[in-house]
Scaffold this active site. Structure first.
Site, PDB file in Angstrom:
ATOM      1  N   ASN A  62       0.828  -1.208   0.000  1.00  0.00           N
ATOM      2  CA  ASN A  62       0.000   0.000   0.000  1.00  0.00           C
ATOM      3  C   ASN A  62       0.864   1.261   0.000  1.00  0.00           C
ATOM      4  OD1 ASN A  62       0.494  -1.047   2.641  1.00  0.00           O
ATOM      5  ND2 ASN A  62      -1.101   0.207   3.524  1.00  0.00           N
ATOM      6  N   GLU A  64       0.355   5.173   0.630  1.00  0.00           N
ATOM      7  CA  GLU A  64      -0.573   6.176   1.150  1.00  0.00           C
ATOM      8  C   GLU A  64      -0.176   7.575   0.713  1.00  0.00           C
ATOM      9  OE1 GLU A  64      -1.049   5.368   5.370  1.00  0.00           O
ATOM     10  OE2 GLU A  64      -2.220   3.577   4.903  1.00  0.00           O
ATOM     11  N   CYS A  73      -4.233   0.651  -2.409  1.00  0.00           N
ATOM     12  CA  CYS A  73      -4.023  -0.615  -1.702  1.00  0.00           C
ATOM     13  C   CYS A  73      -2.945  -1.455  -2.377  1.00  0.00           C
ATOM     14  CB  CYS A  73      -5.304  -1.436  -1.702  1.00  0.00           C
ATOM     15  SG  CYS A  73      -6.634  -0.779  -0.711  1.00  0.00           S
ATOM     16  N   GLU A  75      -2.940  -4.612  -3.159  1.00  0.00           N
ATOM     17  CA  GLU A  75      -3.416  -5.529  -4.197  1.00  0.00           C
ATOM     18  C   GLU A  75      -3.532  -4.821  -5.546  1.00  0.00           C
ATOM     19  OE1 GLU A  75      -4.633  -4.957  -1.216  1.00  0.00           O
ATOM     20  OE2 GLU A  75      -5.567  -6.722  -0.333  1.00  0.00           O
ATOM     21  N   CYS A 112      -9.966  -5.558   0.258  1.00  0.00           N
ATOM     22  CA  CYS A 112     -11.138  -4.690   0.412  1.00  0.00           C
ATOM     23  C   CYS A 112     -12.040  -4.815  -0.822  1.00  0.00           C
ATOM     24  CB  CYS A 112     -10.698  -3.235   0.618  1.00  0.00           C
ATOM     25  SG  CYS A 112     -10.129  -2.417  -0.884  1.00  0.00           S
ATOM     26  N   CYS A 115     -10.633  -3.530  -4.102  1.00  0.00           N
ATOM     27  CA  CYS A 115      -9.598  -4.418  -4.652  1.00  0.00           C
ATOM     28  C   CYS A 115     -10.227  -5.669  -5.245  1.00  0.00           C
ATOM     29  CB  CYS A 115      -8.577  -4.794  -3.584  1.00  0.00           C
ATOM     30  SG  CYS A 115      -7.432  -3.445  -3.241  1.00  0.00           S
TER      31      CYS A 115
HETATM   32  N1  THU Z   1      -5.251  -1.666   2.456  1.00  0.00           N
HETATM   33  C1  THU Z   1      -4.676  -2.452   1.506  1.00  0.00           C
HETATM   34  O1  THU Z   1      -3.564  -2.222   1.061  1.00  0.00           O
HETATM   35  N2  THU Z   1      -5.400  -3.498   1.059  1.00  0.00           N
HETATM   36  C2  THU Z   1      -6.654  -3.827   1.473  1.00  0.00           C
HETATM   37  O2  THU Z   1      -7.280  -4.693   0.915  1.00  0.00           O
HETATM   38  C3  THU Z   1      -7.223  -3.131   2.625  1.00  0.00           C
HETATM   39  C4  THU Z   1      -6.556  -1.880   3.024  1.00  0.00           C
HETATM   40  C5  THU Z   1      -4.497  -0.490   2.918  1.00  0.00           C
HETATM   41  C6  THU Z   1      -5.079   0.824   2.498  1.00  0.00           C
HETATM   42  C7  THU Z   1      -4.547   1.742   3.564  1.00  0.00           C
HETATM   43  O3  THU Z   1      -3.249   2.186   3.167  1.00  0.00           O
HETATM   44  C8  THU Z   1      -4.411   0.866   4.787  1.00  0.00           C
HETATM   45  O4  THU Z   1      -4.458  -0.477   4.327  1.00  0.00           O
HETATM   46  C9  THU Z   1      -5.499   1.077   5.824  1.00  0.00           C
HETATM   47  O5  THU Z   1      -6.743   0.987   5.265  1.00  0.00           O
END
Ligand code: THU
Length: 160
Positions: A62, A64, A73, A75, A112, A115
């Site tokens: 991920n 940010e 994310c 994925e 999520c 994704c």
């Molecule tokens: N996140 C992912 O990378 N993948 C997911 O499927 C769920 C959430 C990340 C997004 C964000 O940077 C952090 O987790 C908190 O939500």
């Protein structure tokens, strides 16, 4: 009127030692990727490792952003990199691992909704489902045989 039943099947492993050699190797790559995540805001690190048909392993984590919704994310970072770098090469498997510097993530962390939708496009495109293996930092690991099994009534190009 009719009622339909939607069900899915998953295998739950107690720990990584129960995984096949290939699954364990891919999960280790997801863990390595997770450690390089850029998650200064949520402190929630996610790593994804995609095994491709040509043997390549594509990693994502991920990323940010101070403007929160601009982040992406793990994925989707991985799947879009795979699509951009190896167009037309099938995805065979996806491993995901998540950890946090705030709390111990001891439950499997599935992708999520956004994704799942993004990943489903590639399963449909390649006309072949691929297994997903996901975990937290420690604890149980879940394996499902296909992405679409996690996304009933998904939206696809047939509606367009
Ligand atoms: N996140 C992912 O990378 N993948 C997911 O499927 C769920 C959430 C990340 C997004 C964000 O940077 C952090 O987790 C908190 O939500």
């Amino acid at each position: 009127m009719k009622e339909i039943k939607i069900s899915t099947t998953a295998t739950v492993y107690n720990d990584v030692s129960e995984l096949s050699t290939e699954d364990r190797m891919l999960m280790e790559k997801a863990v390595d990727a997770r450690k390089k995540a850029y998650a200064p805001y949520s402190k929630f690190n996610v790593g994804a490792a995609l095994l491709l048909e040509n043997g390549e392993i594509v990693l994502g984590n991920n990323q940010e952003n101070a403007a929160y919704p601009s982040g992406l994310c793990a994925e989707r970072v991985a799947i879009y990199y795979a699509g951009a770098t190896y167009p037309g090469v099938k995805i065979m498997k996806l491993a995901i691992s998540a950890s946090s510097s705030i709390t111990k993530v001891d439950k499997p962390v599935g992708p999520c909704g956004a994704c799942r939708q993004s990943l489903s496009e590639y399963e449909i495109k390649q006309k072949q489902s691929f297994p997903l293996i996901f975990m937290g930092e420690v604890g149980e690991i879940v394996k499902t045989e296909s992405l679409l099994s996690l996304l009933p009534f998904s939206f696809d190009s047939s509606y367009l």
